[in-house]
Design a protein around this motif. Structure first.
Motif, PDB file in Angstrom:
ATOM      1  N   VAL A  29       0.882  -1.159   0.000  1.00 30.30           N
ATOM      2  CA  VAL A  29       0.000   0.000   0.000  1.00 30.30           C
ATOM      3  C   VAL A  29       0.915   1.202   0.000  1.00 30.30           C
ATOM      4  N   CYS A  30       0.367   2.349  -0.349  1.00 28.67           N
ATOM      5  CA  CYS A  30       1.255   3.430  -0.730  1.00 28.67           C
ATOM      6  C   CYS A  30       1.793   4.223   0.439  1.00 28.67           C
ATOM      7  N   ALA A  31       1.079   4.254   1.534  1.00 29.90           N
ATOM      8  CA  ALA A  31       1.539   5.036   2.670  1.00 29.90           C
ATOM      9  C   ALA A  31       0.860   4.509   3.909  1.00 29.90           C
TER      10      ALA A  31
ATOM     11  N   THR B 215      -6.939   4.966  -9.749  1.00 31.97           N
ATOM     12  CA  THR B 215      -5.644   5.489 -10.192  1.00 31.97           C
ATOM     13  C   THR B 215      -4.559   4.411 -10.293  1.00 31.97           C
ATOM     14  N   HIS B 216      -4.653   3.345  -9.518  1.00 33.50           N
ATOM     15  CA  HIS B 216      -3.765   2.177  -9.624  1.00 33.50           C
ATOM     16  C   HIS B 216      -4.287   1.089  -8.714  1.00 33.50           C
ATOM     17  N   HIS B 217      -3.629  -0.083  -8.715  1.00 31.27           N
ATOM     18  CA  HIS B 217      -4.262  -1.254  -8.101  1.00 31.27           C
ATOM     19  C   HIS B 217      -4.117  -1.361  -6.586  1.00 31.27           C
ATOM     20  N   HIS B 218      -3.291  -0.556  -5.941  1.00 25.99           N
ATOM     21  CA  HIS B 218      -3.078  -0.716  -4.498  1.00 25.99           C
ATOM     22  C   HIS B 218      -4.377  -0.544  -3.714  1.00 25.99           C
ATOM     23  N   GLN B 219      -4.502  -1.366  -2.678  1.00 21.47           N
ATOM     24  CA  GLN B 219      -5.804  -1.477  -2.024  1.00 21.47           C
ATOM     25  C   GLN B 219      -6.212  -0.242  -1.233  1.00 21.47           C
ATOM     26  N   ASP B 220      -5.276   0.674  -0.948  1.00 19.57           N
ATOM     27  CA  ASP B 220      -5.702   1.910  -0.284  1.00 19.57           C
ATOM     28  C   ASP B 220      -6.385   2.872  -1.275  1.00 19.57           C
ATOM     29  N   HIS B 221      -6.443   2.468  -2.547  1.00 20.93           N
ATOM     30  CA  HIS B 221      -7.160   3.236  -3.572  1.00 20.93           C
ATOM     31  C   HIS B 221      -8.313   2.427  -4.174  1.00 20.93           C
ATOM     32  N   THR B 222      -8.089   1.110  -4.327  1.00 21.05           N
ATOM     33  CA  THR B 222      -9.092   0.258  -4.993  1.00 21.05           C
ATOM     34  C   THR B 222     -10.052  -0.401  -4.019  1.00 21.05           C
TER      35      THR B 222
ATOM     36  N   ALA C 227       5.350   4.609 -13.627  1.00 17.66           N
ATOM     37  CA  ALA C 227       5.926   5.423 -12.543  1.00 17.66           C
ATOM     38  C   ALA C 227       5.702   4.666 -11.234  1.00 17.66           C
ATOM     39  N   HIS C 228       4.647   5.019 -10.486  1.00 20.45           N
ATOM     40  CA  HIS C 228       4.353   4.310  -9.235  1.00 20.45           C
ATOM     41  C   HIS C 228       4.050   2.836  -9.518  1.00 20.45           C
ATOM     42  N   THR C 229       3.272   2.565 -10.582  1.00 23.24           N
ATOM     43  CA  THR C 229       3.026   1.207 -11.083  1.00 23.24           C
ATOM     44  C   THR C 229       2.990   1.286 -12.614  1.00 23.24           C
TER      45      THR C 229
ATOM     46  N   SER D 113      -2.442  11.007  -7.733  1.00 26.60           N
ATOM     47  CA  SER D 113      -2.322   9.846  -6.857  1.00 26.60           C
ATOM     48  C   SER D 113      -0.860   9.683  -6.409  1.00 26.60           C
ATOM     49  N   ASP D 114      -0.377   8.459  -6.359  1.00 27.22           N
ATOM     50  CA  ASP D 114       0.969   8.245  -5.799  1.00 27.22           C
ATOM     51  C   ASP D 114       2.097   8.499  -6.789  1.00 27.22           C
ATOM     52  N   GLU D 115       1.775   9.095  -7.945  1.00 26.83           N
ATOM     53  CA  GLU D 115       2.856   9.610  -8.791  1.00 26.83           C
ATOM     54  C   GLU D 115       3.438  10.885  -8.180  1.00 26.83           C
TER      55      GLU D 115
HETATM   56 ZN    ZN Z   1       0.049   3.083  -4.431  1.00 25.73          ZN
END
Ligand code: ZN
Length: 293
Positions: A17-19, A94-101, A161-163, A180-182
């Motif tokens: 997860v991103c953060a 914005t990408h697949h990480h679960q804190d977004h999806t 970039a991030h993914t 997002s996380d870019e």
């Molecule tokens: Zn992320």
């Protein structure tokens, strides 16, 4: 120390997860708050990554849906209802990480189209998160446009970039872009190092060129994956910091610096962040540096 340990546990067992999520680990009632970014555009912070809420006269376009949990979903919906009675008509990821999806399954169950880059869908196949986010119902390869209530929202994929499945969401009439996380911020601003998820196709080497394309769009406010919106000058500076570290790493590899000495050999004291890579990320970074020699 506890924070670091928890982050490592997340990385090793539940997929990246991103953060660090604010307000506790897991559960379903993490604090969230909504605030207006510009007229018709709201930002929901907390319980995972930022969510953007674009309100139109015919419905809402939602970007990202928080960490998976019934309570997080309920709170997000409650906050959205506090600013508009319109129904959600589209969701963008914005990408697949679960804190977004997280919770995208609940929007799909309501019949709401969930739109994402095609690489997000393939990244989910090997993504080691529990629960695994649901695949999007609509995918695109380069650009995708949503029109609703006289408002246009654009989704762009500008590269890795991030993914490998990052989507940049552009709100042209408001001159806002959701990166997002870019875009990392942190405290103090600039201290959050870029996190390239190499298992998910991320790339530090390509990251600056992705932000170059973002900077060609006409906007004055960028929404990061976490933290507060930032002006163009911040995005330019963050891009330049990443380019510097990549250029120095390229030069080190050209000089024959081995992988286990790479990070220690790169000058970083003039950068806003200190780049520290987990072993898998170092492998990915070194591999792409060798290829770009
Ligand atoms: Zn992320």
């Amino acid at each position: 120390m506890r924070k670091i340990l928890f982050t490592l546990i997340i990385l090793s067992t539940a997929g990246i997860v991103c953060a660090q999520p604010k307000g506790g680990k897991g559960g379903g009632n993490q604090a969230q708050a909504i605030k207006e970014v510009k007229p018709g555009l709201y930002l929901v912070t907390g319980a995972g990554g930022n969510s953007s809420v674009r309100v139109t006269s015919e419905g809402i376009i939602l970007v990202d849906g928080k960490l998976p949990a019934e309570g997080n979903y309920d709170k997000l919906m409650e906050l959205i209802k506090s600013v508009s009675n319109q129904p959600i008509k589209y969701m963008l990821l914005t990408h697949h990480h679960q804190d977004h999806t997280g919770n995208d399954d609940k929007f799909l169950a309501l019949g709401i189209p969930v739109i994402a880059h095609e690489n997000l869908k393939s990244n989910l196949v090997t993504y080691a998160a529990t629960p695994k986010p649901a695949p999007p119902s609509v995918t695109y390869s380069t650009d995708y446009t949503v029109k609703l209530g006289g408002v246009t929202v654009e989704a762009h994929h500008y590269g890795r970039a991030h993914t490998s499945g990052d989507t940049v969401v552009y709100f042209p009439d408001l001159k806002v872009v959701a990166l997002s996380d870019e875009l990392g911020v942190g405290t103090p601003p600039g201290s959050r190092a870029p996190l390239a998820d190499y298992a998910g196709g991320g790339s530090l080497v390509e990251w600056p060129s992705v932000l170059d394309k973002v900077l060609k769009l006409d906007w004055d406010l960028a929404i990061p994956g976490n933290d507060d919106p930032q002006p163009r000058s911040y995005v330019q500076s963050y891009r330049d910091n990443i380019a510097k570290v990549v250029d120095r790493a390229k030069a080190a590899v050209k000089m024959g610096v081995p992988k286990d000495q790479l990070m220690a050999s790169i000058k970083m004291d003039d950068l806003s962040f200190k780049l520290m890579l987990q072993p898998a990320a170092l492998d990915g970074f070194y591999d792409e540096l060798m290829k770009s020699k």
